[in-house]
Design a protein around this motif. Structure first.
Motif, PDB file in Angstrom:
ATOM      1  N   ASN A 229       0.809  -1.338  -0.159  1.00 17.22           N
ATOM      2  CA  ASN A 229       0.169  -0.047  -0.003  1.00 17.22           C
ATOM      3  C   ASN A 229       0.792   1.648  -0.203  1.00 17.22           C
ATOM      4  O   ASN A 229       0.550   2.997   0.153  1.00 17.22           O
ATOM      5  CB  ASN A 229      -0.915   0.116   0.920  1.00 17.22           C
ATOM      6  N   ASP A 230       2.127   1.474  -0.031  1.00 19.93           N
ATOM      7  CA  ASP A 230       2.913   2.140  -0.108  1.00 19.93           C
ATOM      8  C   ASP A 230       3.839   1.694  -0.991  1.00 19.93           C
ATOM      9  O   ASP A 230       5.051   1.794  -0.715  1.00 19.93           O
ATOM     10  CB  ASP A 230       3.914   2.634   1.540  1.00 19.93           C
ATOM     11  N   SER A 231       4.521   2.262  -2.080  1.00 16.43           N
ATOM     12  CA  SER A 231       5.280   2.484  -3.278  1.00 16.43           C
ATOM     13  C   SER A 231       5.877   2.355  -3.077  1.00 16.43           C
ATOM     14  O   SER A 231       7.198   2.450  -3.598  1.00 16.43           O
ATOM     15  CB  SER A 231       4.398   2.816  -4.014  1.00 16.43           C
ATOM     16  N   THR A 232       6.742   3.524  -2.210  1.00 16.44           N
ATOM     17  CA  THR A 232       7.783   4.225  -1.843  1.00 16.44           C
ATOM     18  C   THR A 232       8.580   3.120  -0.626  1.00 16.44           C
ATOM     19  O   THR A 232       9.552   3.506  -0.144  1.00 16.44           O
ATOM     20  CB  THR A 232       7.995   5.288  -0.884  1.00 16.44           C
ATOM     21  N   CYS A 233       7.789   2.538  -0.111  1.00 12.09           N
ATOM     22  CA  CYS A 233       8.550   1.532   0.770  1.00 12.09           C
ATOM     23  C   CYS A 233       9.322   0.719   0.104  1.00 12.09           C
ATOM     24  O   CYS A 233       8.685  -0.536  -0.278  1.00 12.09           O
ATOM     25  CB  CYS A 233       7.115   0.878   1.759  1.00 12.09           C
ATOM     26  N   LEU A 234      10.074   0.828   0.902  1.00 13.39           N
ATOM     27  CA  LEU A 234      11.433  -0.819   0.692  1.00 13.39           C
ATOM     28  C   LEU A 234      10.749  -1.974   1.013  1.00 13.39           C
ATOM     29  O   LEU A 234      11.143  -2.363   2.532  1.00 13.39           O
ATOM     30  CB  LEU A 234      12.632  -0.430   1.066  1.00 13.39           C
ATOM     31  N   ASP A 235      11.367  -3.021  -0.263  1.00 13.72           N
ATOM     32  CA  ASP A 235      11.302  -4.035   0.282  1.00 13.72           C
ATOM     33  C   ASP A 235      12.281  -5.170   0.505  1.00 13.72           C
ATOM     34  O   ASP A 235      12.742  -5.858  -0.367  1.00 13.72           O
ATOM     35  CB  ASP A 235      10.823  -4.749  -1.030  1.00 13.72           C
ATOM     36  N   GLU A 236      12.563  -4.552   1.843  1.00 19.40           N
ATOM     37  CA  GLU A 236      14.144  -4.733   1.662  1.00 19.40           C
ATOM     38  C   GLU A 236      14.292  -5.685   3.074  1.00 19.40           C
ATOM     39  O   GLU A 236      13.566  -4.940   3.944  1.00 19.40           O
ATOM     40  CB  GLU A 236      14.808  -3.798   2.299  1.00 19.40           C
TER      41      GLU A 236
ATOM     42  N   ASP B  57       7.434   2.073 -10.374  1.00 20.50           N
ATOM     43  CA  ASP B  57       5.592   1.634 -10.548  1.00 20.50           C
ATOM     44  C   ASP B  57       5.897   0.285  -9.530  1.00 20.50           C
ATOM     45  O   ASP B  57       6.399  -0.565 -10.013  1.00 20.50           O
ATOM     46  CB  ASP B  57       5.235   1.351 -11.496  1.00 20.50           C
ATOM     47  N   VAL B  58       4.426   0.432  -8.580  1.00 17.90           N
ATOM     48  CA  VAL B  58       4.531  -1.280  -7.994  1.00 17.90           C
ATOM     49  C   VAL B  58       3.172  -1.143  -8.010  1.00 17.90           C
ATOM     50  O   VAL B  58       2.398  -0.541  -8.382  1.00 17.90           O
ATOM     51  CB  VAL B  58       4.796  -1.315  -6.659  1.00 17.90           C
ATOM     52  N   THR B  59       3.407  -2.683  -8.986  1.00 17.84           N
ATOM     53  CA  THR B  59       1.724  -3.193  -9.055  1.00 17.84           C
ATOM     54  C   THR B  59       1.181  -4.742  -8.534  1.00 17.84           C
ATOM     55  O   THR B  59       2.167  -4.871  -7.985  1.00 17.84           O
ATOM     56  CB  THR B  59       1.667  -3.701 -11.090  1.00 17.84           C
ATOM     57  N   ARG B  60      -0.242  -4.722  -8.485  1.00 17.31           N
ATOM     58  CA  ARG B  60      -0.299  -5.581  -7.995  1.00 17.31           C
ATOM     59  C   ARG B  60      -1.545  -6.523  -8.880  1.00 17.31           C
ATOM     60  O   ARG B  60      -1.992  -5.524  -9.779  1.00 17.31           O
ATOM     61  CB  ARG B  60      -1.379  -5.590  -6.273  1.00 17.31           C
ATOM     62  N   PRO B  61      -1.397  -7.786  -8.819  1.00 19.71           N
ATOM     63  CA  PRO B  61      -2.482  -8.493  -9.149  1.00 19.71           C
ATOM     64  C   PRO B  61      -4.122  -7.666  -9.893  1.00 19.71           C
ATOM     65  O   PRO B  61      -4.257  -7.635  -8.420  1.00 19.71           O
ATOM     66  CB  PRO B  61      -2.910 -10.043  -8.801  1.00 19.71           C
TER      67      PRO B  61
END
Lengths: 483, 92
Positions: A229-236, B57-61
Motif C-alpha cells: 500500500n506504499d509504493s515508496t516503502c522498501l521491500d528490503e 511503479d509497483v503493481t499487484r494483480p
C-alpha cells in the motif's frame, strides 16, 4: 516503580514472570494520564475503552504482547479520531488502521491514546496545535519540541511506555531531545507511510519514541518492512535489530561534521554532546572529522520542497468527503474551497501551503522548486561521501534546549532554524536517532540535551547499537522530570 | 523579494483576511529572502532529486478486493444524504 514508569523490556519481563498483566499496565498508564496530563497536555484522546478491551485478550508471548503504545495523532487507528491537531479533522473517525498500527497490533501491542502535535506536523514546538497545548515535562513554561511533541512529552513524563511519532524535518528527533527520550527516524522507505496523514511525502517517516535504544529497536523490528500500500516503502529484508544491539562500538567509526559544531550552539548543548562523543571514544569508537559542506543550505532547501509537497498533499482537504466544511452558502465551488480551507486550517498551515503553492507556480518553479531539488542532490552527495569514511555521524540534535512557550510566536523563520541539524537527514533519506546525553542549565531550568547519531541508508543497526552501548555506561536516559 | 501573497493564496484556494495577507506577506518575504541563499550555489550539471530512493511503479494483480463500503466511506462526510456525498454545484 509503577508499571507506567517501565520500559518495554522491563514490562515484558514483568508479564513473562507473571508479576504484572497487560490490563494492569494499561490501567497504570491511564491512571498516570488522569493524574499528570492536566499540566503536560500530551494527549488529544485516550481510547481507553479500546485499550482495556485489547488488554483482556493480549498475547504476551508476542514481541510486543500487551505493551500499550501512544500514537501521534497523524496516524490512523481504526475507530478512533485522527485529528492531526487540526480543526479541519477535529471529528475525523478513522475508517482503517495505518500499516504501522496493523503491524503493532499483530505483534500484540495495544494502541493507547493519540498524542498532540503541530497541526499537520508543521512546526517544531507543538505550539501550532489547534486543539491543545503541550508543555515540556522538565519545565512547563517551555515547549516540548515538535512536531511530535505530545509523544515525546508522554514518554518523558512516564505517561506512556512508548510512542510513535513522525519525522519530516526532525519531528521525532528534536522533541525527543527537548524532552529527554529516545527518538528514531528510520531510513526513508524503511517504514510504511500508509495511513499516516501526508505532510511532505518524499520526507515523511514514522518512527519510535521510547525510553531506551533497546525499546526503539523492539518497535522498529515490528513496524519496518515492505508494504504493497506504499509504493515508496522498501521491500528490503528487516535485519535483527535486537540481536545486533550488543555488538558494542569497538572499531565503529564516528564522524564529526565540522559544519555542525559551529558558533551559536548553546554552551550546555555543546558540552553534553562533546562528552557523549568522548564516551563513545572511550568504549573503542574511532572519532573522525568529516565535512558536510552544503549544511547551511539544508533549511532553505527543505522549506521549498516540504511546503511544495504539502501544498499538493493538503489539496485533498476540500470539505466534501471528510473534515470541515464551511457553513457559509457559497456562490461558486471556488468560494466553497476558499471558505472551507480558511476556516479549517491554522495560521502556520496556511503560511506553508501558500509558500508551497508559490514556489510551484508558473514563473517561479525553476527558480525555487527545481533549484531546491538540485541542492537536495548536493546534500545527499555530502552524506554519501562522508559515509565512505565513517559508519555513523554524531552531532547535536538542536542548537539549543527547549525555548519558552510563545518566545518565537511572531518569527517563523527563527523556529525553522531549530531544525538545522535534523533536516538534512530527511532530504538525504538517511536514518537518525536522538539519545539523551545530558542537561543544560538555562536560566534556572535543567533541560535535556540530545545526541544525534546519523546512519547510512538502512543503517539502523549501526545507530541503534551505538546508542545502546552509550546507554549501558550512562544514566541520562533514566533521569525523570519529577524526581 | 516581494511575493504576491494574494495571488498565491487564490491558487491555494485559501481566503485571507486583510490582516493575514499583510502579516503573511511580511513573514514569507523574510523566508524567501533567506531561501535566496540557494542562488549563491552553482547547480549547473546537477541532477534534480525528487526522492531519496529510486521510485518505480509497483503493481499487484488486478483482482477485486474488499473496499470501504458505504458506512466507512461516508462516515466522515460533512454533508450527506441518501448514502451520497452532497457537493457544491460545479456546473451551471
Amino acid at each position: 516503580m509503577e508499571l507506567h514508569q517501565l520500559s518495554i523490556t522491563e514490562l515484558l519481563d514483568r508479564y513473562r514472570s507473571g508479576a504484572a498483566s497487560p490490563r494492569e499496565a494499561v490501567e497504570s498508564v491511564l491512571t498516570a494520564i488522569s493524574n499528570g496530563d492536566g499540566t503536560i497536555g500530551a494527549y488529544l484522546s485516550h481510547g481507553a475503552e479500546a485499550a482495556l478491551a485489547a488488554a483482556e485478550n493480549a498475547d504476551t508471548s508476542l514481541p510486543l504482547g500487551g505493551i500499550p503504545i501512544a500514537i501521534k495523532d497523524a496516524i490512523n487507528v481504526e475507530g478512533q479520531t485522527t485529528t492531526c491537531a487540526s480543526k479541519f479533522l477535529e471529528n475525523f473517525n478513522s475508517p482503517y488502521d495505518a500499516t504501522v498500527i496493523a503491524k503493532l497490533k499483530a505483534a500484540g501491542a495495544i494502541p493507547l491514546g493519540k498524542t498532540n502535535m503541530d497541526e499537520f506536523a508543521m512546526g517544531s514546538s507543538t505550539e501550532n496545535s489547534a486543539l491543545g497545548k503541550t508543555t515540556n515535562p522538565w519545565d512547563t513554561s517551555r515547549i516540548p519540541g515538535g512536531s511530535s511533541g505530545g509523544s515525546a512529552a508522554a514518554v518523558a513524563a512516564d505517561l506512556a511506555i512508548a510512542a510513535l511519532g513522525s519525522d519530516t524535518g526532525g519531528s521525532i528527533r528534536q522533541p525527543a531531545s527537548h524532552c529527554g527520550c529516545v527518538g528514531l527516524k528510520p531510513t526513508y522507505g524503511r517504514v510504511s507511510r500508509f495511513g499516516l496523514v501526508a505532510f511532505a511525502s518524499s520526507l515523511d517517516q514514522i518512527g519510535p519514541m521510547t525510553k531506551t535504544a533497546e525499546d526503539a529497536a523492539r518497535v522498529l523490528q515490528v513496524i519496518a518492512g515492505g508494504d504493497i500500500n506504499d509504493s515508496t516503502c522498501l521491500d528490503e529484508p528487516v535485519p535483527d535489530y535486537l540481536g545486533a544491539l550488543n555488538q558494542g562500538v569497538r572499531g565503529l567509526r564516528v564522524g564529526l561534521p565540522k559544519e555542525y559544531f559551529i558558533d551559536g550552539i548553546e554552551p550546555g548543548v555543546k558540552a553534553a554532546v562533546e562528552a557523549a562523543v568522548k564516551e563513545l571514544e572511550s568504549q573503542g569508537a574511532e572519532i573522525v572529522e568529516v565535512s558536510l559542506p552544503h549544511t547551511e543550505y539544508a533549511v532553505a532547501t527543505y522549506y521549498i520542497i516540504a511546503t511544495a509537497e504539502a501544498s499538493a498533499n493538503l489539496a485533498r482537504f476540500d470539505g466534501v468527503r471528510y473534515g470541515h466544511r464551511s457553513a457559509i452558502q457559497p456562490e461558486s465551488i471556488v468560494e466553497h474551497y476558499k471558505n472551507t480551507r480558511a476556516e479549517g486550517f491554522g495560521e502556520e498551515v496556511k503560511r506553508r501551503v501558500i509558500l508551497g503553492t508559490y514556489v510551484l507556480s508558473s514563473g517561479y518553479y525553476d527558480a525555487y522548486y527545481l533549484r531546491a531539488q538540485k541542492v537536495r542532490t548536493l546534500i545527499r552527495q555530502d552524506f554519501t561521501k562522508a559515509f565512505e569514511n565513517v559508519d555513523v555521524i554524531a552531532s547535536p540534535v538542536a542548537p539549543a534546549p527547549a525555548f519558552k512557550i510563545g518566545e518565537n510566536a511572531d518569527d517563523p523563520l527563527k523556529v525553522y532554524l531549530e531544525d538545522i541539524f535534523t533536516i538534512a537527514a530527511n532530504l538525504a533519506g538517511i536514518c537518525g536517532i536522538s539519545v539523551p546525553c545530558g542537561f543544560s542549565d538555562c536560566k534556572g531550568s535543567r533541560l535535556p540535551v540530545g545526541l544525534q547519531l546519523l546512519g547510512k541508508p538502512l543503517g539502523e543497526s549501526d545507530i541503534l547499537r551505538a546508542a545502546h552501548a552509550y546507554q549501558q555506561t550512562t544514566d541520562w536516559h533514566k533521569a525523570r522530570p519529577f524526581e | 523579494m516581494d511575493m504576491d501573497v494574494r495571488r498565491a493564496a487564490e491558487l491555494a484556494r485559501i481566503e485571507l483576511t486583510a490582516d493575514e495577507a499583510e502579516r503573511f506577506g511580511g513573514q514569507l518575504g523574510k523566508i524567501l529572502e533567506y531561501i535566496d541563499k540557494l542562488n549563491s550555489l552553482d547547480v549547473s550539471g546537477v541532477d534534480a532529486m525528487a526522492h531519496a530512493n529510486a521510485v518505480y511503479d509497483v503493481t499487484r494483480p488486478d483482482e477485486s478486493r474488499p473496499g470501504f463500503g458505504l458506512e466507512k466511506a461516508l462516515r466522515n462526510a460533512p454533508r450527506k444524504t441518501a448514502d451520497q456525498f452532497i457537493v457544491t454545484k460545479v456546473v451551471e
